[in-house]
Design a protein around this motif. Sequence first.
Motif, PDB file in Angstrom:
ATOM      1  N   GLY A   1       0.806  -1.207   0.000  1.00  0.00           N
ATOM      2  CA  GLY A   1       0.000   0.000   0.000  1.00  0.00           C
ATOM      3  C   GLY A   1       0.841   1.261   0.000  1.00  0.00           C
ATOM      4  N   ARG A   2       0.254   2.341   0.446  1.00  0.00           N
ATOM      5  CA  ARG A   2       0.855   3.683   0.367  1.00  0.00           C
ATOM      6  C   ARG A   2       2.085   3.790   1.276  1.00  0.00           C
TER       7      ARG A   2
ATOM      8  N   ASN B   1       2.315   3.859  -4.011  1.00  0.00           N
ATOM      9  CA  ASN B   1       1.890   2.525  -3.598  1.00  0.00           C
ATOM     10  C   ASN B   1       2.995   1.506  -3.864  1.00  0.00           C
TER      11      ASN B   1
ATOM     12  N   ASP C   1      -3.055   2.503  -8.723  1.00  0.00           N
ATOM     13  CA  ASP C   1      -3.912   3.441  -8.012  1.00  0.00           C
ATOM     14  C   ASP C   1      -4.642   2.710  -6.886  1.00  0.00           C
ATOM     15  N   SER C   2      -5.519   3.406  -6.177  1.00  0.00           N
ATOM     16  CA  SER C   2      -6.195   2.800  -5.026  1.00  0.00           C
ATOM     17  C   SER C   2      -7.094   1.640  -5.449  1.00  0.00           C
TER      18      SER C   2
ATOM     19  N   ASP D   1      -6.691  -2.028  -3.901  1.00  0.00           N
ATOM     20  CA  ASP D   1      -7.851  -2.674  -3.286  1.00  0.00           C
ATOM     21  C   ASP D   1      -8.083  -4.051  -3.901  1.00  0.00           C
TER      22      ASP D   1
ATOM     23  N   LEU E   1      -6.225   3.756   1.541  1.00  0.00           N
ATOM     24  CA  LEU E   1      -6.711   3.725   0.164  1.00  0.00           C
ATOM     25  C   LEU E   1      -7.245   5.080  -0.303  1.00  0.00           C
ATOM     26  N   THR E   2      -7.755   5.880   0.608  1.00  0.00           N
ATOM     27  CA  THR E   2      -8.342   7.156   0.206  1.00  0.00           C
ATOM     28  C   THR E   2      -7.318   8.295   0.182  1.00  0.00           C
TER      29      THR E   2
END
Length: 225
Positions: A118-119, A132, A176-177, A181, A203-204
Amino acid sequence: MKIGILQTGHAPDELRPTIGDINNLFERLLDGQGFTFETFAVVDGDFPDGPDTCDGWLITGSKHGAYDDLPWIAPLESLIHDVYRIGRPLVGICFGHQIIAQALGGKVEQFKGGWAVGRQTYDWQGEQIFLNAWHRDQVVQRPADATPVASNAFCENAALVYGDRIFTVQAHPEFDSTFIDGLIKARAGTVPPALIETAKDNLTKDVDNTHLATQIGAFFKGVKS
């Protein structure tokens, strides 16, 4: 300018109908910068005729390890050497970052510190960048002619440049998110649950994919940053 995408992996089956395959992520990332693309699925044994087939090259991410005993790894390393020799610009992302380092004398292994999912936050030559990531393998010893340009406490060699010929990044500016996801749902079983929960929570939050897309585009075009 024609960019050859050397595809070393595929998106999970569950994501391809809506998001596309790995090569499509890069086509969207670099859209609008004047490039055309041709994909060579090297993971399936599809290789270009030579290093001058395209004006520049990009090696994608993969679920495989650079050190895996797979029939396409050695030919890919040979192609990396050929591209480097003739001076065509080469970009590597995640697995691409790792296989280029390995081919040119570095060392890649499963990182004892575990996963990055993730981020993530990186120090990019004094600037804070968010991207990410999804990896356990790392470049733990960089080649002699590689210079680090990004790092964090978890990943020392987060981005490398090899003069003006090669630019590689451990993280995924093409993710991207929505894709993260999807990976969480498709591949979460191999990652510690706490990391998955943190990835979900992030994610946001914004990432700097557009910034990296601009850097990659400028690199292909020979614009010094």
